[in-house]
Design a protein around this motif. Structure first.
Motif, short mmCIF file in Angstrom:
data_model
loop_
_atom_site.label_atom_id
_atom_site.label_comp_id
_atom_site.label_asym_id
_atom_site.label_seq_id
_atom_site.Cartn_x
_atom_site.Cartn_y
_atom_site.Cartn_z
N MET A 236 -9.28 2.61 38.54
CA MET A 236 -9.75 1.45 39.29
C MET A 236 -10.50 1.83 40.56
SD MET A 236 -9.30 -0.96 37.31
CE MET A 236 -9.77 -2.30 38.39
N VAL A 237 -10.41 3.09 40.98
CA VAL A 237 -11.28 3.56 42.06
C VAL A 237 -12.74 3.42 41.63
CG1 VAL A 237 -12.06 5.65 43.28
CG2 VAL A 237 -9.63 5.09 43.19
N GLY A 238 -12.99 3.58 40.34
CA GLY A 238 -14.34 3.39 39.82
C GLY A 238 -14.82 1.95 39.88
N VAL A 239 -13.90 1.03 40.05
CA VAL A 239 -14.23 -0.40 40.06
C VAL A 239 -14.19 -0.97 41.47
CG1 VAL A 239 -13.56 -2.67 39.18
CG2 VAL A 239 -13.38 -0.64 37.70
N PHE A 240 -13.08 -0.72 42.19
CA PHE A 240 -12.88 -1.32 43.51
C PHE A 240 -12.94 -0.31 44.66
CE2 PHE A 240 -10.68 -4.79 41.08
CZ PHE A 240 -11.51 -5.81 41.49
#
Lengths: 417, 417
Positions: B177-181
């Motif tokens: 989710m680092v890739g998203v947010f």
């Protein structure tokens, strides 16, 4: 200025390369005109993680209203392959299964990310509202020795050689904690071994649970729920305005007092107006819930409707009956845009009432011993509710499937990613 | 005025009955002098849920500084039996097993309730701090297809006929989710099938997880963690002052910069000062952690100490190595009052580095396919940490067992209540 992010879109023209960078705050465009830099910049595929240092210039035609000129571009990490669909296109050209299979990269698309941002601030609104009302947050076991909600649809687990189950709800624990903190909430995962493969069932979902003591009846619970909905909606408006705009979300008005209708009256209305006669049925069919929602919108201008007094026969044994009409209950469902969003009500609070309720259902108190213990020591009249977070986000955003409001759904067929 | 609560203590004298009522805000005493009312009031056992209406009079000698005179007393619900120990006594005359067996009633004792109030506001402080730093809250699956942290100590589960596991951490999901947010956190349950029956192991605990992208190395993660600790401590001070006073909690000072020591330097110190020589060992023994904590307190006046650079061999495969010294890692443990409280570090972010790391350990990438997929599409340098909530509360309150900071512990031997 230095910006870091993902290469959202690269466009190579004859004398310029445009690099549109994406981070969580939006898009910014870098304009590369130096021939050598152009050659290097033109080699980065989309989704490369870049660091760009340059001069920021206002440009109303650029995405985000500004652009970076004379950029020095450094690649921090490159993709090993292209995404399963183009993330830079305004719309999403992928089916739901593709999106779910590739969630870590698919959710980078602003349209697919937005529901999860809305979900996050909704939970914050839930907590803020209840914190202000004197509630205490709790964290309870997700593994239990026996199923309390119902024997069906539980996941079995091997607990150091003993048979145990994943918790279907924090029901027992939140009720017990009313004896300690009076008002409690929990925001955590619950598990239902739902054999249904539908657009609105998940095997794990996030339950927003609240329980409060010293209530007169279920109406005080409904009043707290009204505040919670207002707090969640306000949080979305305040902190996810951009995402709402992106998804064309129309936020609901929360009436000062959400209209309510008794189950029996709802059945009368349905009998009078729908050509069907559901009277005698112990529950509402989905089509009936949709009809009632439309009725409430027409009659009261409200997208929310409380249906109260469900027959005891369809509610769990811990439900408090309606005084003077013991076949009905001090319980409620909250309908939101045609669908049940919240279930709640007043619970039994006297130990002897629990024993009587189980006896009336022909059940032994044995499997409930741990549950019942909490009521052996004086419990106040209390009640509470459970709101499914993914259901809320789905209804709010108008998504066609609850999986679009779940980062990594778990269901009958899906256990990865 | 009307007050509602539990009958904490009843004292019957010749011409007066004192009823001390307890609710979540404290104690208040009602004074019954009317002979008929005295007879009725004298019949209520402790823990009866009462509603008392009367006149409030200041009385510095009464518990809470005020008392209710001429009270009308109504019992809302009576206990079916007495608690397993006297809740009204200032100290707790019960062993830990008795407390845990009877948690719903035992936790009503102010001394036993207090850690959980401190725990609740600590989590709020964690979230508030990260919200302000631009983090997004996530909710991730607790059931996974394969174990990512380590093959051992996982609970197996029957998932619609397929073998699955309870998640040992949200590690994969928060990284993805680092890739998203870019910046995410989760506060949720994790599960470890710990075969250890100790005062500091639980089979389910609440993990406060954070992960952030675009870091230079682990030091930026440590800087965020420092803010988190300051936020948690401030929240406890502000919102659980009474509970801290009750438990004689001394809140820690959070230095502007928490001192840090490299693993190799820590071993040198231990070799020079403790009469032992741990050099060559890949990890610190508990006694060494305690010695280092005392050293940091003496040397820097800090109850916190970062130990950085643990040998790669003892860290998970996703750990980022130390540049130029590949046998050590860009990782850290945070010691707090002699015990490891937080583990964290920088992670690998390039797909090829993951493949190489697994190959170097002689592991096949197959079982990690879902995990690795996230890194096929460009991930920034990132890192994060996990803080055990119950461990935090235990250290803060000086409890002798982590179960005193857990509402309903789950361990090798305990699955109820």
């Amino acid at each position: 200025m230095t910006v870091q992010g993902w290469l959202h879109r690269r466009r190579t023209l004859k004398s310029v390369v445009f690099l549109v960078l994406r981070d969580r705050s939006g898009l910014v465009q870098a304009v590369v005109t130096d021939p050598e830099a152009m050659a290097a910049a033109g080699g980065h595929p989309e989704e490369t993680v870049l660091q760009i240092t340059g001069i920021v210039t206002a440009n109303p035609q650029a995405p985000g209203g500004a652009e970076v000129t004379s950029p020095a571009v450094t690649a921090l990490s490159g993709p090993a392959e292209a995404p399963p669909f183009d993330l830079y296109r305004p719309s999403v050209a992928a089916t739901l299964p593709t999106i779910l299979d590739h969630a870590p990269v698919a959710l980078r698309h602003p349209l697919l990310r937005a529901p999860h941002a809305i979900s996050a601030v909704s939970v914050a609104g839930f907590r803020t509202t209840l914190d202000a009302l004197g509630f205490t947050e709790i964290h309870t076991p997700k593994v239990v020795a026996s199923a309390t909600e119902s024997g069906a649809n539980v996941f079995g687990i091997d607990w150091f050689g003993t048979r145990a189950y994943l918790a279907q709800s924090p029901q027992f624990f939140k009720q017990a904690m009313v004896g300690v903190f009076e008002r409690v909430y929990e925001t955590g995962p619950v598990f239902r071994a739902e054999p249904h493969d539908t657009a609105r069932h998940l095997a794990q979902y996030t339950s927003l649970d609240a329980e409060l003591g010293f209530v007169t009846d279920h109406r005080e619970v409904m009043a707290v729920l009204r505040e919670v909905l207002a707090g969640m909606t306000a949080a979305v408006e305040r902190h996810a305005g951009e995402e709402c705009a992106l998804l064309d979300v129309e936020l609901p008005n929360i009436p000062e007092r959400i209209p309510e209708i008794h189950f029996t009256r709802a059945q009368e209305l349905l009998a009078a107006h729908t050509g069907e006669d559901p009277r005698g049925e112990p529950d509402l069919a989905p089509a009936h819930e949709r009809w009632l929602s439309r009725w409430a919108l027409r009659e009261y201008g409200s997208e929310f409707l409380f249906v109260t007094g469900y027959p005891m026969v369809k509610r769990p044994f811990y439900t408090h009956p309606e005084p003077g009409r013991a076949e009905y209950s001090n319980s409620f469902d909250l309908l939101f845009r045609g669908l049940e969003l919240v279930t709640g009500g007043q619970r039994l609070h006297r130990h002897e009432d629990y024993l009587a309720a189980l006896a009336a259902r022909g059940e032994s108190p044995e499997p409930y011993a741990g549950y019942l213990a909490a009521f052996r020591h004086g419990m106040p009249p209390h009640g509470g509710f459970a709101l499914g977070l993914e259901r809320w986000t789905t209804r709010l955003t108008g998504a066609d499937n609850i999986r679009r409001a779940t980062l990594f759904p778990r269901d009958l067929h899906r256990l990865t990613p």
